[in-house]
Design a protein around this motif. Structure first.
Motif, PDB file in Angstrom:
ATOM      1  N   GLY A 192     -50.425   0.037   6.519  1.00  0.00           N
ATOM      2  CA  GLY A 192     -49.573   1.230   6.500  1.00  0.00           C
ATOM      3  C   GLY A 192     -48.118   0.962   6.823  1.00  0.00           C
ATOM      4  O   GLY A 192     -47.376   1.885   7.137  1.00  0.00           O
ATOM      5  N   VAL A 193     -47.726  -0.331   6.766  1.00  0.00           N
ATOM      6  CA  VAL A 193     -46.311  -0.675   6.952  1.00  0.00           C
ATOM      7  C   VAL A 193     -45.719  -0.932   5.572  1.00  0.00           C
ATOM      8  O   VAL A 193     -46.235  -1.768   4.818  1.00  0.00           O
ATOM      9  CB  VAL A 193     -46.160  -1.922   7.847  1.00  0.00           C
ATOM     10  CG1 VAL A 193     -44.702  -2.337   7.956  1.00  0.00           C
ATOM     11  CG2 VAL A 193     -46.745  -1.649   9.222  1.00  0.00           C
ATOM     12  N   HIS A 194     -44.676  -0.209   5.235  1.00  0.00           N
ATOM     13  CA  HIS A 194     -44.196  -0.215   3.854  1.00  0.00           C
ATOM     14  C   HIS A 194     -42.922  -1.042   3.719  1.00  0.00           C
ATOM     15  O   HIS A 194     -41.834  -0.575   4.026  1.00  0.00           O
ATOM     16  CB  HIS A 194     -43.989   1.221   3.385  1.00  0.00           C
ATOM     17  CG  HIS A 194     -45.238   2.029   3.506  1.00  0.00           C
ATOM     18  ND1 HIS A 194     -46.296   1.900   2.627  1.00  0.00           N
ATOM     19  CD2 HIS A 194     -45.639   2.926   4.444  1.00  0.00           C
ATOM     20  CE1 HIS A 194     -47.275   2.701   3.000  1.00  0.00           C
ATOM     21  NE2 HIS A 194     -46.905   3.339   4.098  1.00  0.00           N
ATOM     22  N   ARG A 195     -43.135  -2.253   3.284  1.00  0.00           N
ATOM     23  CA  ARG A 195     -41.996  -3.161   3.110  1.00  0.00           C
ATOM     24  C   ARG A 195     -41.805  -3.473   1.635  1.00  0.00           C
ATOM     25  O   ARG A 195     -42.753  -3.400   0.842  1.00  0.00           O
ATOM     26  CB  ARG A 195     -42.206  -4.454   3.887  1.00  0.00           C
ATOM     27  CG  ARG A 195     -42.143  -4.214   5.384  1.00  0.00           C
ATOM     28  CD  ARG A 195     -42.035  -5.507   6.145  1.00  0.00           C
ATOM     29  NE  ARG A 195     -41.883  -5.219   7.569  1.00  0.00           N
ATOM     30  CZ  ARG A 195     -41.800  -6.158   8.493  1.00  0.00           C
ATOM     31  NH1 ARG A 195     -41.848  -7.435   8.153  1.00  0.00           N
ATOM     32  NH2 ARG A 195     -41.655  -5.828   9.765  1.00  0.00           N
ATOM     33  N   GLY A 196     -40.573  -3.823   1.280  1.00  0.00           N
ATOM     34  CA  GLY A 196     -40.269  -4.157  -0.096  1.00  0.00           C
ATOM     35  C   GLY A 196     -39.355  -5.369  -0.191  1.00  0.00           C
ATOM     36  O   GLY A 196     -38.567  -5.649   0.713  1.00  0.00           O
ATOM     37  N   ILE A 197     -39.499  -6.086  -1.308  1.00  0.00           N
ATOM     38  CA  ILE A 197     -38.669  -7.258  -1.600  1.00  0.00           C
ATOM     39  C   ILE A 197     -37.870  -6.941  -2.852  1.00  0.00           C
ATOM     40  O   ILE A 197     -38.435  -6.473  -3.851  1.00  0.00           O
ATOM     41  CB  ILE A 197     -39.543  -8.502  -1.853  1.00  0.00           C
ATOM     42  CG1 ILE A 197     -40.422  -8.806  -0.645  1.00  0.00           C
ATOM     43  CG2 ILE A 197     -38.664  -9.704  -2.222  1.00  0.00           C
ATOM     44  CD1 ILE A 197     -41.523  -9.814  -0.945  1.00  0.00           C
ATOM     45  N   GLY A 198     -36.588  -7.182  -2.819  1.00  0.00           N
ATOM     46  CA  GLY A 198     -35.756  -6.927  -3.995  1.00  0.00           C
ATOM     47  C   GLY A 198     -34.897  -8.126  -4.339  1.00  0.00           C
ATOM     48  O   GLY A 198     -34.335  -8.768  -3.452  1.00  0.00           O
ATOM     49  N   LEU A 199     -34.816  -8.439  -5.635  1.00  0.00           N
ATOM     50  CA  LEU A 199     -34.006  -9.557  -6.114  1.00  0.00           C
ATOM     51  C   LEU A 199     -32.858  -9.030  -6.973  1.00  0.00           C
ATOM     52  O   LEU A 199     -32.976  -7.985  -7.605  1.00  0.00           O
ATOM     53  CB  LEU A 199     -34.849 -10.512  -6.967  1.00  0.00           C
ATOM     54  CG  LEU A 199     -36.097 -11.116  -6.328  1.00  0.00           C
ATOM     55  CD1 LEU A 199     -36.862 -11.933  -7.369  1.00  0.00           C
ATOM     56  CD2 LEU A 199     -35.718 -11.987  -5.133  1.00  0.00           C
ATOM     57  N   ALA A 200     -31.774  -9.782  -7.020  1.00  0.00           N
ATOM     58  CA  ALA A 200     -30.669  -9.445  -7.919  1.00  0.00           C
ATOM     59  C   ALA A 200     -29.900 -10.707  -8.268  1.00  0.00           C
ATOM     60  O   ALA A 200     -29.412 -11.405  -7.372  1.00  0.00           O
ATOM     61  CB  ALA A 200     -29.732  -8.434  -7.265  1.00  0.00           C
TER      62      ALA A 200
END
Lengths: 155, 796
Positions: free
Chosen positions: B460-468
């Motif tokens: 229930g821990v909402h993490r995200g990875i983003g690339l650019a």
């Protein structure tokens, strides 16, 4: 309404007496009356911290005090604290770590950091960040400043 | 495109300072509060202090201005209106011929009859103190005829919308269409054609030091001296001379310490031009320092774009096409002299820049509106084109089921494909997208991070990875502004002089804004001449005392200003060696200058010190051989000629956590690998990257100039306009790939804007990565406030 006030205070260790307008804030007094231009004016509403000075041993915002409130006070600015050497370890760390870019926020940042090291000598990075979060820096992104405070603590 | 071969002599010099984290010579002074910012300069008690009466309306005609009460107020020297000031200056129009069709209206230092944004200065009060000037400004009575305000760009061109400048016919400032390849054919071939709309809020620079100018006109010699916190002293010299009908050599612009600029201090602000005019009118010094409230409504704003973007992709991940339709409102005038068309132009030019694709269509529409003016701010256009590109690439990853990193690997331009051209035809000399991405993924341990993210989601821990991935324009040639008719110098000069004690003065047209330019100049100069940096004195920011130059903008100071110093330093070294050769009865070719001492080039044995050379050349030239005249000053200039820009590239990644109950976003980690060519000072480059990232994070998460429908800015103070503070930010990890430009011997490209370019895209993609498993549609409307996050989650 009284528009002028006579004040006597000590600034950077020296006695100062002046007649000032009641509405003149402390940082304008230091800059315009005493020529102590190291304290900077950034927002004039107490958010940015560029005008931070030390009043009776605690940091204060020079834009949120009027000069008349400093009657009888002991005021120290970046110039005085640089001359006494009190900030040397912090200053050297800031220079070495490039924790300043344009340098406009730096005097206020150094005074705040000095108080942090005095009051919370064991502060971790998160606590350093919280303590400094009333001082705005647009240039560095703060990481180098946190590093420099940690470096100075060890010296 | 040209295959270039650079002579890297400066990287091979003995005792080189290139690539070393040399401390900044000006930092201790600033840290002790002993800098000289404009407001620190005092010209004595005759100085007048200006306060401006600013329009409370977004759009209103001035029926009359009653200045009588203000003129009678204590300490007031003068009250000046637009019509009075117009008698001594000529208006300007912010257009460039290479932005074909861009139009704007004449702008005066103070408007003649109509205020066109809330906060526009409409009258000036000069008094013996700023406080008295502000008191009197409140007594200036203006009879306003309020007109309808044009605020929404989407309706600015509607037939029933008020036209702001009737002489222009409509509110269209500029429209650009571009079409490369066959987008429709690509759509037909693609397995997925995905469209998203991206919104970028207006935000602004919030330099801690506000804009400031101190003008001192001496009527006896028609000399105007100006202390100004500008990025471009020579540009301002030209503008003041041109518009006040002065000879250019009668205008001196001095820019000492500048408290941050970021593109804010590179423009022609009407209130600053007015301040110079007040000094001319009143024949005395006049100072104007913007306060924070007026900074918010008069410093340029930026971004404010709505972009509909489309990507066409095949199931194998191949990107076939990009398309954009961009709309922006720039305020009532195009800013002078750089224009307010550049941000939109950059977006059209640079969309999709890191990727190989053949089909591209773009439309950009730039309209006038009654809000504060918009213009170039750090990483002009780049955060927008990068977020639109990278947001669409992530959409393509979701559609094809490919990992976002893998989709990028398949489409990023190959590192061995240079020189080549972008889909829009812009030439790339030497980039490193694949290596940068690989290095980024390694630094962040991408696979492990994904596993951690997935495990936490189970809990229930909402993490995200983003690339650019990104490209960035640096080292601009004259193709940026000069070709369009602007008197903005793309070249820069450096003059170096040996003094009588063997020390070296370096005067450069590049300017210091805090980025560390003086350190970079000292490293290059010390290396090129062959002296330790402590024997240098750097002189910048004074049109009387530095070679003509462009100053600081578009990440040019190190790459262009630095190269001029390299060339001047080499020339001075050769001149010094000729003098030493004359003294030593030796061939100059057998000598070298190392560590401040002339040595035997082959053995390194000491022959003669610089102090002795200075002494003999200046005090005992009679002892030199007949016919030998020592020349101990060298000047060189440099401008890139082969490529319009030195593109840099890189990749960023963000790792963040979303609190789905409050909508708050916690930034956990941020990485950037970038390629600015030769790294002159690793510490300064990293700090440029970090500071730039945080400026990008501000735009992505916090910063917005909020206007109501009547054109009133609602949060023009630092309590309501949120800037990034220390507590909200993560530590940032920086890495580098070095692909030097072969256009200069130094090989340095710019590093000042890459952080700002890529950070918003990385954060947006990380946020949407965190939200996607919760069924939220992608958030593409910056800044990503907690309210928007909760709305996306359907919580409110």
């Amino acid at each position: 309404m009284q528009t002028n006030v006579d004040i006597t205070l000590r600034v950077n260790g020296a006695a100062v007496s002046r007649r000032v307008e009641a509405r003149m804030n402390l940082v304008d007094f230091l800059r315009e009356e005493l020529g102590l231009t190291g304290s900077h004016v950034g927002c004039e509403h107490g958010v940015c911290g560029a005008c931070t000075v030390r009043v009776d041993g605690r940091i204060a915002r020079g834009c949120l005090m009027v000069a008349a409130q400093a009657d009888g006070a002991e005021v120290w600015t970046i110039e005085g604290l640089s001359d006494t050497g009190e900030l040397r370890a912090l200053k050297d760390a800031f220079v070495e770590r490039n924790a300043l870019q344009c340098g406009y926020c730096t005097p206020g940042m150094l005074l705040t950091a000095a108080e942090l090291l005095e009051r919370r000598p064991d502060a971790g990075r998160a606590e350093i960040r919280r303590f400094l979060s009333g001082n705005y820096c647009r240039c560095t992104g703060y990481e180098a400043i946190v590093d420099a405070v940690e470096m100075a603590r060890g010296r | 495109m040209t295959d270039l071969v650079a002579d890297r002599w400066i990287l091979d010099r003995p005792n080189s300072y290139i690539g070393r984290s040399v401390p900044r010579p000006n930092a201790p002074r600033l840290a002790e509060g002993r800098g000289t910012f404009v407001d620190d300069v005092e010209l004595g008690r005759r100085t007048g202090h200006a306060a401006f009466v600013r329009s409370p309306h977004a759009h209103a005609r001035i029926r009359s201005i009653d200045t009588e009460a203000a003129r009678a107020a204590p300490g007031v020297i003068a009250v000046v209106t637009g019509r009075e000031l117009a008698e001594i200056h000529d208006p300007w129009v912010g257009v460039l011929t290479h932005l074909e069709g861009l139009k704007s209206a004449p702008q005066y230092a103070l408007p003649l009859d109509t205020a066109t944004w809330q906060g526009e200065a409409v009258a000036a009060v000069v008094a013996e103190s700023r406080a008295k000037a502000e008191d009197a400004a409140e007594l200036v009575a203006i009879d306003w005829e309020v007109r309808p305000a044009v605020t929404d760009p989407a309706t600015a061109l509607d037939p029933d919308t008020t036209v702001i400048h009737e002489s222009l016919g409509d509110n269209l400032a500029w429209r650009r269409n571009a079409n490369f390849g066959d987008v429709e054919a690509a759509y037909a071939e693609a397995d997925h054609v995905i469209e998203e709309t991206f919104v970028f809020a207006r935000h602004t620079g919030v330099c801690v030091e506000p804009r400031a100018i101190l003008a001192d006109f001496n009527p006896a010699e028609e000399q105007l001296t100006v202390w100004h916190n500008t990025q471009c002293p020579h540009m301002i010299q030209n503008i003041l001379a041109t518009h006040y009908r002065l000879d250019e050599h009668r205008v001196r612009v001095i820019a000492r310490d500048v408290g941050g600029s970021f593109g804010i201090k590179v423009h022609t602000y009407a209130d600053e031009i007015a301040t110079a005019g007040l000094s001319i009118l009143l024949k005395r010094p006049v100072k104007f320092v913007a306060d924070r409230m007026e900074s918010f409504v008069s410093d340029i704003h930026a971004r404010d774009h709505r972009v509909r973007g489309t990507i066409a992709v095949r199931n194998d991940g191949a990107i076939l096409a990009f398309e954009i339709d961009a709309l922006t409102g720039i305020g009532p005038y195009s800013m002078y002299p750089r224009t307010s068309g550049i941000e939109a132009n950059q977006i059209v030019n640079l969309m999709g820049g890191p990727y190989v694709f053949d089909h591209y269509r773009a439309q950009a529409t730039v309209v006038f509106q009654n809000k504060n003016m918009m213009c170039q701010y750090r990483a002009v256009g780049h955060p927008i084109k990068c977020a639109v590109t990278e947001g669409l690439v992530d959409s393509a990853a979701r559609a094809t089921g490919l990992d976002p990193a893998e989709l990028r690997r398949r489409n990023l331009r190959a590192d061995d494909s240079y020189p080549c051209r972008s889909a829009q035809g812009l030439p790339f000399e030497n980039l490193s997208h694949q290596e940068s991405l690989a290095k980024l993924l390694e630094a962040m341990d991408y696979e492990a991070l994904k596993a951690e993210r997935d495990a936490l989601r189970e809990r229930g821990v909402h993490r995200g990875i983003g690339l650019a991935s990104f490209i960035e324009v640096t080292n601009p040639s004259a193709m940026f502004y000069g070709v369009g008719g602007a008197r903005i110098s793309a070249q820069d000069g450096a003059t170096m002089r040996l003094d009588a004690r063997g020390n070296v003065f370096v005067a450069t047209g590049a300017t210091e804004q805090g980025q560390g330019m003086e350190a970079v100049i000292s490293q290059v100069a010390a290396t090129a001449v062959g002296v330790p940096p402590e024997r240098l004195r750097i002189v910048t920011g004074d049109t009387d005392h530095t070679p003509y130059g462009g100053g600081t903008w578009a990440s040019r100071a190190a790459g262009i200003g630095g190269e001029a110093v390299a060339q001047a330093g080499r020339a001075l070294r050769q001149q010094i060696l000729r003098a030493a050769a004359a003294m030593l009865q030796e061939e100059a070719a057998n000598l070298d200058l190392r560590g401040g001492v002339v040595v035997d080039a082959a053995t390194g044995a000491e022959r003669i010190g610089l102090d002795e050379i200075g002494r003999i050349c200046y005090y005992r030239p009679d002892t030199l051989p007949d016919g030998f005249q020592a020349e101990l000053v060298a000047t060189r200039h440099y401008v890139p000629r082969k490529y319009p820009f030195a593109f840099t590239n890189g990749a960023q990644a963000s790792y963040l956590e979303v609190d789905v109950e409050t909508g708050f976003i916690t930034l956990i980690d941020h990485w950037c690998v970038e390629d600015c060519g030769t790294v002159i000072n690793p510490l300064l480059v990293d700090e440029q990257i970090r500071g730039g990232i945080v400026q990008g994070l501000g735009g992505a998460l916090f910063e917005e100039c909020v206007y109501d429908r009547d054109g009133q800015m609602l949060n023009a103070n630092m309590a309501d306009y949120l800037v990034p503070m220390a507590a909200e930010l993560p530590d940032m990890k920086c890495g580098h790939v070095e692909s030097p430009t072969a256009e200069s011997d130094l090989g340095a490209k710019g590093a000042g804007e890459a952080g700002t370019c890529g950070a918003p895209a990385a954060v947006m993609n990380a946020l949407n990565d965190a939200l996607a498993p919760l069924g939220a549609k992608p958030l593409t409307d910056m800044p990503f406030t907690p309210r928007k996050v909760l709305r996306a989650l359907g919580r409110i």
